[in-house]
Design a protein around this motif. Structure first.
Motif, PDB file in Angstrom:
ATOM      1  N   GLN A 112      57.981  49.604  26.742  1.00  0.00           N
ATOM      2  CA  GLN A 112      57.987  50.729  27.676  1.00  0.00           C
ATOM      3  C   GLN A 112      57.635  50.302  29.091  1.00  0.00           C
ATOM      4  N   LEU A 113      57.010  49.132  29.246  1.00  0.00           N
ATOM      5  CA  LEU A 113      56.577  48.607  30.552  1.00  0.00           C
ATOM      6  C   LEU A 113      55.594  49.555  31.210  1.00  0.00           C
ATOM      7  N   MET A 114      54.804  50.239  30.398  1.00  0.00           N
ATOM      8  CA  MET A 114      53.724  51.107  30.870  1.00  0.00           C
ATOM      9  C   MET A 114      52.440  50.661  30.188  1.00  0.00           C
ATOM     10  N   GLY A 115      51.350  50.549  30.951  1.00  0.00           N
ATOM     11  CA  GLY A 115      50.115  49.996  30.434  1.00  0.00           C
ATOM     12  C   GLY A 115      50.085  48.505  30.706  1.00  0.00           C
ATOM     13  N   LEU A 116      49.564  47.710  29.777  1.00  0.00           N
ATOM     14  CA  LEU A 116      49.540  46.251  29.892  1.00  0.00           C
ATOM     15  C   LEU A 116      50.702  45.697  29.085  1.00  0.00           C
ATOM     16  N   GLN A 126      51.273  48.506  34.615  1.00  0.00           N
ATOM     17  CA  GLN A 126      51.797  49.643  35.371  1.00  0.00           C
ATOM     18  C   GLN A 126      51.121  50.876  34.799  1.00  0.00           C
ATOM     19  N   CYS A 127      50.317  51.549  35.594  1.00  0.00           N
ATOM     20  CA  CYS A 127      49.492  52.643  35.075  1.00  0.00           C
ATOM     21  C   CYS A 127      49.870  54.014  35.609  1.00  0.00           C
ATOM     22  N   GLU A 128      50.671  54.109  36.659  1.00  0.00           N
ATOM     23  CA  GLU A 128      51.096  55.425  37.122  1.00  0.00           C
ATOM     24  C   GLU A 128      52.313  55.868  36.313  1.00  0.00           C
ATOM     25  N   ALA A 129      52.314  57.070  35.725  1.00  0.00           N
ATOM     26  CA  ALA A 129      51.287  58.077  35.935  1.00  0.00           C
ATOM     27  C   ALA A 129      50.198  58.019  34.856  1.00  0.00           C
ATOM     28  N   GLY A 131      49.726  55.458  32.315  1.00  0.00           N
ATOM     29  CA  GLY A 131      49.791  54.197  31.587  1.00  0.00           C
ATOM     30  C   GLY A 131      48.441  53.620  31.242  1.00  0.00           C
ATOM     31  N   PHE A 132      47.385  54.014  31.955  1.00  0.00           N
ATOM     32  CA  PHE A 132      46.064  53.439  31.687  1.00  0.00           C
ATOM     33  C   PHE A 132      45.601  53.762  30.271  1.00  0.00           C
ATOM     34  N   ARG A 133      46.000  54.919  29.764  1.00  0.00           N
ATOM     35  CA  ARG A 133      45.606  55.315  28.411  1.00  0.00           C
ATOM     36  C   ARG A 133      46.285  54.464  27.339  1.00  0.00           C
ATOM     37  N   ARG A 134      47.219  53.621  27.719  1.00  0.00           N
ATOM     38  CA  ARG A 134      47.814  52.668  26.790  1.00  0.00           C
ATOM     39  C   ARG A 134      47.036  51.351  26.766  1.00  0.00           C
ATOM     40  N   ILE A 135      46.014  51.250  27.642  1.00  0.00           N
ATOM     41  CA  ILE A 135      45.164  50.053  27.710  1.00  0.00           C
ATOM     42  C   ILE A 135      43.823  50.312  27.042  1.00  0.00           C
ATOM     43  N   THR A 136      43.218  51.458  27.392  1.00  0.00           N
ATOM     44  CA  THR A 136      41.931  51.828  26.813  1.00  0.00           C
ATOM     45  C   THR A 136      41.773  53.338  26.894  1.00  0.00           C
ATOM     46  N   PHE A 137      40.822  53.867  26.148  1.00  0.00           N
ATOM     47  CA  PHE A 137      40.566  55.311  26.174  1.00  0.00           C
ATOM     48  C   PHE A 137      39.856  55.679  27.476  1.00  0.00           C
ATOM     49  N   HIS A 138      40.312  56.782  28.095  1.00  0.00           N
ATOM     50  CA  HIS A 138      39.815  57.122  29.427  1.00  0.00           C
ATOM     51  C   HIS A 138      40.232  58.563  29.735  1.00  0.00           C
ATOM     52  N   PRO A 139      39.510  59.271  30.626  1.00  0.00           N
ATOM     53  CA  PRO A 139      39.998  60.613  31.030  1.00  0.00           C
ATOM     54  C   PRO A 139      41.402  60.574  31.615  1.00  0.00           C
ATOM     55  N   ASP A 140      41.757  59.481  32.296  1.00  0.00           N
ATOM     56  CA  ASP A 140      43.111  59.217  32.781  1.00  0.00           C
ATOM     57  C   ASP A 140      43.743  60.415  33.480  1.00  0.00           C
ATOM     58  N   ARG A 141      43.054  60.914  34.483  1.00  0.00           N
ATOM     59  CA  ARG A 141      43.587  61.962  35.340  1.00  0.00           C
ATOM     60  C   ARG A 141      43.244  61.570  36.782  1.00  0.00           C
ATOM     61  N   PRO A 142      44.085  61.921  37.748  1.00  0.00           N
ATOM     62  CA  PRO A 142      43.910  61.374  39.102  1.00  0.00           C
ATOM     63  C   PRO A 142      42.680  61.863  39.841  1.00  0.00           C
ATOM     64  N   ASP A 143      42.024  62.937  39.365  1.00  0.00           N
ATOM     65  CA  ASP A 143      40.827  63.409  40.069  1.00  0.00           C
ATOM     66  C   ASP A 143      39.544  62.821  39.491  1.00  0.00           C
ATOM     67  N   VAL A 144      39.655  61.842  38.608  1.00  0.00           N
ATOM     68  CA  VAL A 144      38.483  61.096  38.134  1.00  0.00           C
ATOM     69  C   VAL A 144      38.498  59.751  38.840  1.00  0.00           C
ATOM     70  N   LEU A 810      68.467  52.942  24.235  1.00  0.00           N
ATOM     71  CA  LEU A 810      67.373  52.528  25.112  1.00  0.00           C
ATOM     72  C   LEU A 810      66.088  53.322  24.896  1.00  0.00           C
ATOM     73  N   ASP A 811      66.212  54.564  24.456  1.00  0.00           N
ATOM     74  CA  ASP A 811      65.035  55.431  24.361  1.00  0.00           C
ATOM     75  C   ASP A 811      63.893  54.842  23.529  1.00  0.00           C
ATOM     76  N   PRO A 812      64.150  54.254  22.370  1.00  0.00           N
ATOM     77  CA  PRO A 812      63.028  53.688  21.616  1.00  0.00           C
ATOM     78  C   PRO A 812      62.346  52.531  22.325  1.00  0.00           C
ATOM     79  N   LYS A 813      63.036  51.893  23.257  1.00  0.00           N
ATOM     80  CA  LYS A 813      62.490  50.742  23.960  1.00  0.00           C
ATOM     81  C   LYS A 813      61.819  51.137  25.273  1.00  0.00           C
ATOM     82  N   ASN A 814      62.496  51.956  26.058  1.00  0.00           N
ATOM     83  CA  ASN A 814      62.001  52.297  27.392  1.00  0.00           C
ATOM     84  C   ASN A 814      62.414  53.726  27.730  1.00  0.00           C
ATOM     85  N   PRO A 815      61.611  54.706  27.319  1.00  0.00           N
ATOM     86  CA  PRO A 815      61.981  56.113  27.525  1.00  0.00           C
ATOM     87  C   PRO A 815      62.168  56.495  28.992  1.00  0.00           C
TER      88      PRO A 815
END
Length: 866
Positions: A112-116, A126-129, A131-144, A810-815
């Motif tokens: 997916q090329l999102m996260g690590l 790539q963490c926007e929008a 993607g960070f939640r694919r690396i570790t657990f986090h609130p993952d919202r822009p106002d945090v 392509l969808d299963p690889k890179n939505p």
């Protein structure tokens, strides 16, 4: 990592009105990575603080993750559970704690090329929008917003370079051939701005001294062998830093600024704080491998991502509904920068052409949405031309109404008032309102109403009194979910010309159309004046203004606003083409005369002339028609191109005989000269003169740079000459090991006007050098096909089936990349019944696939509504 099930995902709409501040803040976060391509372990230590009085559990978002361990304040914690993909940690009465979570991920499997993820044996993020939640657990919202400290450990041989946001505060050797680095970012940022890169890279280093005298170390990191192609990007970065200081008073705020070029990337680039990650397409450039347009793209995208340091990073978005807060403003800033670096007129033409090609159809279709949407189902689908390009036009309108000095006061107030905050579009508008002294109450409608306004204009002249008046009416068409619209303020720069006058003409005036209709006095004229309307494209609207060929021809030759001159000639061409498609007489000779007149100014400004004499695109011609007829549009466009080419053949041949400026010279005039040569060759090719393939092949063979070489190759690709096959083979053999240039080889064949283009695209998809894993390669082949109107809309539906097949594969690889291929199918209502039925059938076929992603499900289901 894609979640595959037997039924389509249940899409939940997120509504802007439901926004609530976060219940827990995360002022500090420490990340510890043990990096490997196939197995990376991550420990995240979040310092959390409760932000509400009522106790509530800590909700941490995840995507494809399973926690291996959870600790609270250093102790193993068992009071947690999974709710779908989210980790729920019950902290009882605690108002603050340090929550640690261990996770393990496989970057090599992350297509997916999102996260690590892994790209050519390098690790990057790539963490926007989200993607960070694919690396570790986090609130993952822009106002945090959090201060990040990042430790990375990896094999030193495989990953000698370890980079993250901010500054490297320590590093050292580890056990077993490993090494580590510790990075710290002193500026609080949301998780979407986190970045990490580990790999075997080399650097082009430079420095920039800020207006306060601080020295900033600059680095552009690439794979060995590519460093010689980073000079233009480095100069663009330094120019951007100086421009932002001069124009907006914004100084860079760290001692280090790094850029990394990555081969596999869903987007153009990412503005992560202090560590921008770029698609190689927007970093690597030299005359042999990059066209002038590529050079301009590098300059513009480098500027865009750098400008985000203030308009996006120092002030970020409160929530994703505010995406245009950072993107619209920053696109406006990068457009202004590029205009200052080159030709303002040509840059404005390019920006408007892109707006009309991408955003106007979006506004007129099933995916129409305001620049600040009210709801979404998958945020990745809202990285659209509306949010970016129309968002920039909304900023431009405010700047036009305020004027340069007052607009600067407004932006200064915005930066001062909201520095360090997660802000909203309303915050920006209020700052401009207060700083510039404008009343923008009604203007706010531009943020909430979708659709492109149509402005009807009519000039009324009283022969007896000489008084002339301009009658204006506006209408905002209905869009999905918004059947009734309210008039919006539309700033129109206008000027009335008296063709019989010898004295100086009256000056330009700014008219703001607030109501559904208004009358504007123009002054006294002996005869009805020639009106230049929406000069500089001061408002993103469609103008309905009946003007004859004589008036348009005069404006094309005499208007003192370059964009208005361009617009008059384009309108003359457009009127002629639409008439021809409808079987009516047009103004072919008037077009030829206007083109000839425009060519007379090529010595002074070849860049402008090259843009002005281009025929409107097939897609734009179709946008003027109630029912699009792609075959007739291609036929009549080629016929007009042939007529212009034949009538002005000596001019085109003269332009080519003059020779090309050296490819290493990137001045405005040199780039314009090369551009005009490409236009001249295309006009000659349309005449089918017997010597044109040989002439094009000679230009191809003798070219000293990619601009000329690609223009000649593209011309040959449309035909069936022996030179075509020979040139394509030479190009492939020369550049087969250069992925970015090989993209051009795929692209020119998918752009071809040959009748077998769809079959050629299908064959090229089986080529050993084609891959679905690289978004650039997918866009080069399939994206070009969707832009090739006659091929994509081939009468037997083969183009539609080809794109649907791609989306399904392509969808299963890179939505994300798959979803962005769907909108052309969603325009089915604009076409005849047979084509409409086939387009709908392909959308149905996509939606029937098991395990469909949310990205594709939302785009396809909305597109099916038409």
């Amino acid at each position: 990592m894609t979640d595959v099930s037997s039924s389509p995902p249940v899409l939940v709409s997120i509504h802007r009105g439901d926004y609530r501040p976060p219940e827990w803040r995360v002022p500090d976060i420490a990340l510890d990575f043990r990096l490997d391509l196939a197995e990376t372990s991550v420990t995240a230590a979040l310092a959390v603080e409760r932000d509400i009085e009522t106790p509530s559990p800590l909700v941490l978002h995840g995507d494809g993750l399973t926690p291996e361990a959870v600790r609270v304040d250093g102790e193993v914690w068992n009071d947690w559970r999974m709710d779908g993909s989210d980790l729920i940690v019950d902290l009882g009465d605690r108002t603050a704690a340090t929550v640690e979570v261990d996770t393990r991920i496989d970057p090599s499997a992350n297509t997916q090329l999102m996260g690590l993820y892994a790209s050519n044996n390098m690790l990057c993020t790539q963490c926007e929008a989200e993607g960070f939640r694919r690396i570790t657990f986090h609130p993952d919202r822009p106002d945090v917003l959090s201060r990040y400290k990042v430790r990375m450990e990896a094999d030193k041989t495989r990953f000698p370079i370890l980079l993250s946001n901010g500054n490297c505060i320590d590093k050292g050797a580890g056990e077993g051939g490993k090494h580590w680095a510790l990075w710290e970012d002193p500026w609080p940022k949301p998780s979407y701005l986190f970045a990490l890169v580990a790999g075997d890279l080399v650097v082009n280093r430079d420095e920039f001294v800020t207006m306060s005298g601080r020295k900033v170390e600059l680095g552009i990191w690439v794979r060995a062998g590519d460093e010689s192609r980073t000079g233009h990007a480095m100069q663009a970065l330094k120019n951007s830093m100086a421009w932002d200081e001069r124009v907006y008073g914004r100084e860079y705020d760290l001692d280090l600024f790094n850029i990394v070029a990555v081969s596999d990337f869903n987007m153009g680039a990412m503005e992560n704080k202090g560590l921008n990650i770029f698609n190689t397409r927007y970093i690597l450039a030299d005359p042999d491998t990059a066209t002038d347009a590529d050079y301009d793209g590098v300059e513009g995208v480098v500027a865009h991502e750098y400008f985000h340091n203030w308009s996006g990073n120092r002030i970020t978005c409160r929530d994703w509904f505010q995406l245009s807060l950072k993107e619209g403003f920053t696109v406006y800033r990068d457009q202004s920068f590029s205009a200052d670096m080159g030709s303002p007129a040509v840059k404005r033409i390019e920006d408007v052409r892109l707006l009309r090609a991408a955003q106007f159809p979006e506004d007129a279709g099933p995916l129409a949405h305001p620049i600040r949407p009210d709801s979404y189902q998958e945020i990745s689908n809202f990285y659209t031309a509306t949010v970016y390009n129309k968002g920039a036009e909304i900023i431009r309108m405010m700047a036009t109404m305020a004027g340069p000095e007052r607009f600067r006061k407004g932006t200064d107030l915005y930066f001062d008032r909201h520095d360090g905050e997660a802000a909203t579009c309303e915050d920006f508008v209020r700052a401009i309102e207060d700083g510039a002294g404008l009343d923008l109450k009604q203007f706010r409608l531009w943020y909430s109403q979708a659709g492109t306004p149509r402005v009807t204009a009519r000039v009324e002249h009283d022969a007896a009194s000489g008084a002339a008046q301009l009658h204006l009416t506006q209408n905002v068409p209905p869009t999905p979910g918004q059947p009734v619209k309210v008039p919006m303020p539309i700033p129109l720069r206008i000027k009335a010309f008296d063709r019989s006058a010898t004295a100086t003409q009256a000056g330009e005036q700014l008219v703001v159309l607030h109501d559904a209709e208004t009358v504007v006095p123009l002054g006294q004229f002996a005869a009805s004046p020639q009106l230049s309307l929406n000069r500089g494209f001061s408002a993103p609207v469609i103008i309905d203004f009946e003007r004859g060929a004589d008036e348009l021809g005069w404006l094309a030759a005499h208007d003192d606003d370059p964009f208005a001159r361009y617009e008059a000639l384009q309108q003359l061409m457009l009127d002629t083409l639409v008439a021809a498609v409808s079987g009516k007489p047009g103004h072919r000779q008037a077009v030829i005369d206007a083109v000839a007149e425009t060519l007379r100014g090529r010595e002074a400004d070849p860049a402008f002339v090259a843009e002005a004499v281009l025929l409107p695109s097939e897609a734009f011609i179709g946008d003027q028609m109630l029912t699009v007829d792609p075959d007739a549009i291609r036929r009549e466009r080629l016929a007009l191109q042939d007529a212009i080419g034949a009538a002005l053949e000596s001019e085109w041949r003269s332009i080519l005989a003059e020779g090309a400026p050296p490819a290493s010279i990137l001045s405005r005039k040199a780039k314009g000269g090369r551009r005009l040569r490409g236009v001249a060759l295309a006009y000659l090719a349309a005449t089918d003169r017997a010597d044109v393939p040989s002439l094009a092949f000679t230009i191809f063979s003798e070219a000293d740079g990619m601009t000329e070489r690609q223009a000649a190759l593209a011309t040959l690709a449309h035909g069936d000459s022996d030179e075509r096959a020979h040139a394509l083979d030479i190009f492939y053999q020369r550049y087969r090991d250069n992925p970015l240039v090989l993209d051009k080889w795929f692209q020119v064949q998918a752009w071809s006007m040959r009748p077998d283009t769809v079959d050629a695209v299908r064959a090229l998809a089986q080529h050993p050098d084609f891959t679905l894993t690289n978004p650039n390669r997918v866009r080069a082949l399939y994206g070009a096909l969707t832009g090739n109107q006659a091929a994509f809309h081939q009468a037997d539906g083969a183009g539609y089936r080809t794109i649907a097949d791609l989306v399904i594969a392509l969808d299963p690889k890179n939505p994300q990349t798959a979803a962005r291929m769907i909108p052309p199918l969603g325009r089915w209502k604009r076409f005849d019944e047979a084509r409409a039925a086939m387009m709908k059938a392909e959308l149905d076929r996509i939606l029937a696939q098991p395990g469909l992603s949310r990205d594709v499900t939302e785009q396809a289901s909305k597109s099916l509504l038409g």
